[in-house]
Design an enzyme around this catalytic site. Sequence first.
Site, PDB file in Angstrom:
ATOM      1  NE  ARG B 265      43.517 -20.995 -31.123  1.00 24.58           N
ATOM      2  CZ  ARG B 265      43.542 -22.318 -31.034  1.00 24.58           C
ATOM      3  NH1 ARG B 265      42.469 -22.997 -30.732  1.00 24.58           N
ATOM      4  NH2 ARG B 265      44.670 -22.978 -31.267  1.00 24.58           N
ATOM      5  CG  HIS B 269      42.894 -23.296 -26.273  1.00 24.73           C
ATOM      6  ND1 HIS B 269      41.592 -23.115 -26.676  1.00 24.73           N
ATOM      7  CD2 HIS B 269      42.846 -23.617 -24.956  1.00 24.73           C
ATOM      8  CE1 HIS B 269      40.781 -23.327 -25.645  1.00 24.73           C
ATOM      9  NE2 HIS B 269      41.520 -23.627 -24.592  1.00 24.73           N
ATOM     10  CE1 TYR B 278      46.047 -26.120 -32.458  1.00 26.54           C
ATOM     11  CE2 TYR B 278      47.265 -26.893 -30.530  1.00 26.54           C
ATOM     12  CZ  TYR B 278      46.484 -25.934 -31.148  1.00 26.54           C
ATOM     13  OH  TYR B 278      46.162 -24.783 -30.479  1.00 26.54           O
TER      14      TYR B 278
HETATM   15  C1  LIG Z   1      32.418 -29.393 -20.849  1.00 24.56           C
HETATM   16  C2  LIG Z   1      33.828 -28.997 -21.135  1.00 24.56           C
HETATM   17  N1  LIG Z   1      34.704 -29.923 -21.606  1.00 24.56           N
HETATM   18  C3  LIG Z   1      35.986 -29.592 -21.827  1.00 24.56           C
HETATM   19  C4  LIG Z   1      36.439 -28.323 -21.567  1.00 24.56           C
HETATM   20  C5  LIG Z   1      37.907 -27.958 -21.780  1.00 24.56           C
HETATM   21  N2  LIG Z   1      38.043 -27.047 -22.944  1.00 24.56           N
HETATM   22  C6  LIG Z   1      38.131 -25.724 -22.775  1.00 24.56           C
HETATM   23  S1  LIG Z   1      38.147 -24.897 -24.220  1.00 24.56           S
HETATM   24  C7  LIG Z   1      38.052 -26.313 -25.104  1.00 24.56           C
HETATM   25  C8  LIG Z   1      37.960 -26.233 -26.607  1.00 24.56           C
HETATM   26  C9  LIG Z   1      36.733 -25.548 -27.053  1.00 24.56           C
HETATM   27  O1  LIG Z   1      36.744 -25.331 -28.413  1.00 24.56           O
HETATM   28  P1  LIG Z   1      35.691 -24.431 -29.160  1.00 24.56           P
HETATM   29  O2  LIG Z   1      34.323 -24.721 -28.671  1.00 24.56           O
HETATM   30  O3  LIG Z   1      35.932 -24.574 -30.604  1.00 24.56           O
HETATM   31  O4  LIG Z   1      36.008 -22.937 -28.670  1.00 24.56           O
HETATM   32  P2  LIG Z   1      37.360 -22.094 -28.860  1.00 24.56           P
HETATM   33  O5  LIG Z   1      38.227 -22.390 -27.670  1.00 24.56           O
HETATM   34  O6  LIG Z   1      37.995 -22.514 -30.127  1.00 24.56           O
HETATM   35  O7  LIG Z   1      36.930 -20.684 -28.848  1.00 24.56           O
HETATM   36  C10 LIG Z   1      38.047 -27.417 -24.271  1.00 24.56           C
HETATM   37  C11 LIG Z   1      38.025 -28.819 -24.728  1.00 24.56           C
HETATM   38  C12 LIG Z   1      35.495 -27.387 -21.094  1.00 24.56           C
HETATM   39  N3  LIG Z   1      35.836 -26.121 -20.841  1.00 24.56           N
HETATM   40  N4  LIG Z   1      34.215 -27.745 -20.895  1.00 24.56           N
END
Ligand SMILES: Cc1ncc(C[n+]2csc(CCOP(=O)(O)OP(=O)(O)O)c2C)c(N)n1
Lengths: 337, 373
Positions: B265, B269, B278
């Site tokens: 990415r 975020h 980070y």
């Molecule tokens: C059950 C849950 N816990 C926490 C969150 C908050 N949250 C949103 S995105 C994220 C990170 C997700 O990372 P990843 O699965 O690697 O996907 P990316 O954002 O990198 O595409 C978090 C912790 C959420 N949306 N759902």
Amino acid sequence: MSTTTFAQALNRALRDSLAEDDNVLVFGEDVGQLGGVFRITDGLTADFGEERCFDTPLAEAGIAGFAVGLAMQGFRPVIEMQFDAFGYPAFEQVVSHIAKMRNRTQGRLGMPIVIRMPFAGGIGGVEHHCDSSEGYYAHTPGLHVVTPATPADAYSLLREAIASDDPVVFMEPKALYWSKAELELPVTTEPFGRAAVRREGTDVTLVAYGPQVPNALRAAEVAEQEEGWSVEVVDLRTIVPFDDETVAASVRRTGRCVVVSEAQGFGGVGGEVAARVAERCFHSLAAPVLRVTGLDIPYPPPKLEHTHLPGVDRILDTIARLQWDDQPDTTHLAATR
Amino acid sequence: MSTGVQHLLPCAEPVQLLTEDGTRTDPTSEVRERGYAFPSDEDLLAVWRQMVIGRRFDAQATALTKQGRLAVYPSSRGQDACQVAPVLALQEQDWFFPTYRDSMALISRGLDPVEALTLLRGSWHCGYDPAATRTAPQCTPLATQAPHAAGAGHGMARRGEGGLALCFIGDGGTSEGDFHEGLNFAAVFNAPTVFFVQNNRYAISVPLARQTKAPSLAYKGIGYGIRSEQVDGNDPAAVLAVTRAAYEHARAGRGPFLIEAHTYRLEAHTNADDATRYRQADEVTQWSGRDPIARLRTYLVGTGALTPEREEQVAAEAEEYAADVRERMNREPEVAPLSLFDHVYAEPTPQLREQAAMVAAELEDAHGSEVTA
Ligand SMILES: Cc1ncc(C[n+]2csc(CCOP(=O)(O)OP(=O)(O)O)c2C)c(N)n1
Ligand SMILES: [Mg+2]
């Protein structure tokens, strides 16, 4: 007429729904060959095939999430959570997806899913087998929460639940599984959203649902015989949708109201009912609305559950506190002093 | 029944068909055995075109956050090959299960960009019709879409019309229980469901090392009996080839398939995140050099499939697309407060009707005029 148990009525409702609509699928843990730990799905796999009634991996979130995907494909999943407290792993799927999907998608994608769940106690079950979790679901917009208390309602409400285009948390009071009625099936009772006056009376209204309806009826008998109070009993049948009309009309007639709920009281359905009655019936009330509920404790071990459960005596004691002699009820003051 | 795992195992290294500088690799014997066929120029040209448009759209969406037109935007810049190739390879009957990260994938599926951005615009949750587009609402509770995709795949198999489900998920999402339950259900029911993990190395701030000790996220499929693969997620040719093989596998009734795509990415975020807290700048620079669009362009220019005229044409197309998005997103979205009550249930409860009447009265007071539902 023949004698039908609550469990048989549920089984027949599942059968009739499976026969009527090919899109109905029944699945969960042990619901196949075994027929469910309470035998509610007994014989369904044998009669409708493994395609229509089947066991899944042991994972409640998976079961609920799988149902979401199937509902997207036009199926009508009827899933079983083996016990109330084992429905918690599925909570996120139920609350964040099943309950909200129609709303999130502006009405384009409904979730016609029935989540069947034996609930509440009184059967000597060990911990995690006797929770009254209806409050969590009733607090979640988008879900219907149904709590039958008679074999006729068990049949009719389950048929309606499966036919519903919205998700239904169908809560089966396990203490009533073996209760009986003289009944010819199929039967159609009142639809969702209608409470039933199970016993007419003029002095006080007991509002109850699910496992506490028989208790309320027993308490009403005793109250009449021993104290001469004429007690009306209203069975909510469905917590959501809630029948304000029937409940308020009854309380306006009797002028007194006790809400009976087996769940722990704080923050629960009983409090919601009491508040709704107070809001609507204030000028008809001769006494504050009181609640008889389970204690605010984790569900106790079997040898102590009788202390926790709202029994006939606690209901009678509560009715006695309804200021019959125009004296204020000082119980709460005494307790805090 | 075979008890060995050989037939499930991913390649030892991520499948790569185009090197970082855009030349064709000499496929390893593993890659050849698995039948990851190098796509035609025509197909790659379609992927390249959609990536160019997608990236322009992504930049436009980020710009819209600065103007307050989007509440938030999670960019997928750098993950363009993953956003485009798996979706373009779908058939119309297939269902797609995207996350919040996958707006570029939504428009690649042909969804209207304004409808696709509804969630992030904040005017409703899901703006498109899932049934009509065969695209589930973008999923925010991490991994909860995995069992949906398993169920949908199983449902399509029951219908017997050859459809499959494609489930996107992030590296962080693979730590959630629902990911595992989804894989297990798909495997047990032999569902035609393809799980596509975009491993962009971070879950907000948390690096991959905190999610897993597995040598590749693709190994997570093995324990469930799922055929798994890892692919260079910045290699559009490899992503296309591997997803196609996965779809063939699923459509042939051989069950689910798990793909881990190694990608990155490039943006934070979301626009609200500060990635400098980070990760190091040189890491970002390094990954910028592995750009999927540049890589494919070099290759297609080399084969002669991509001409300067075509390139100009697509650039203009992308600008036009972005201008349309900008123009439509700059209009104030219509929101109707009373619609809040319309879809809680198919039929509103008496209590909702009461609350709707209360809100209608409030609106009337506020506007001094009648508001219609
Ligand atoms: C059950 C849950 N816990 C926490 C969150 C908050 N949250 C949103 S995105 C994220 C990170 C997700 O990372 P990843 O699965 O690697 O996907 P990316 O954002 O990198 O595409 C978090 C912790 C959420 N949306 N759902
Ligand atoms: Mg990530």
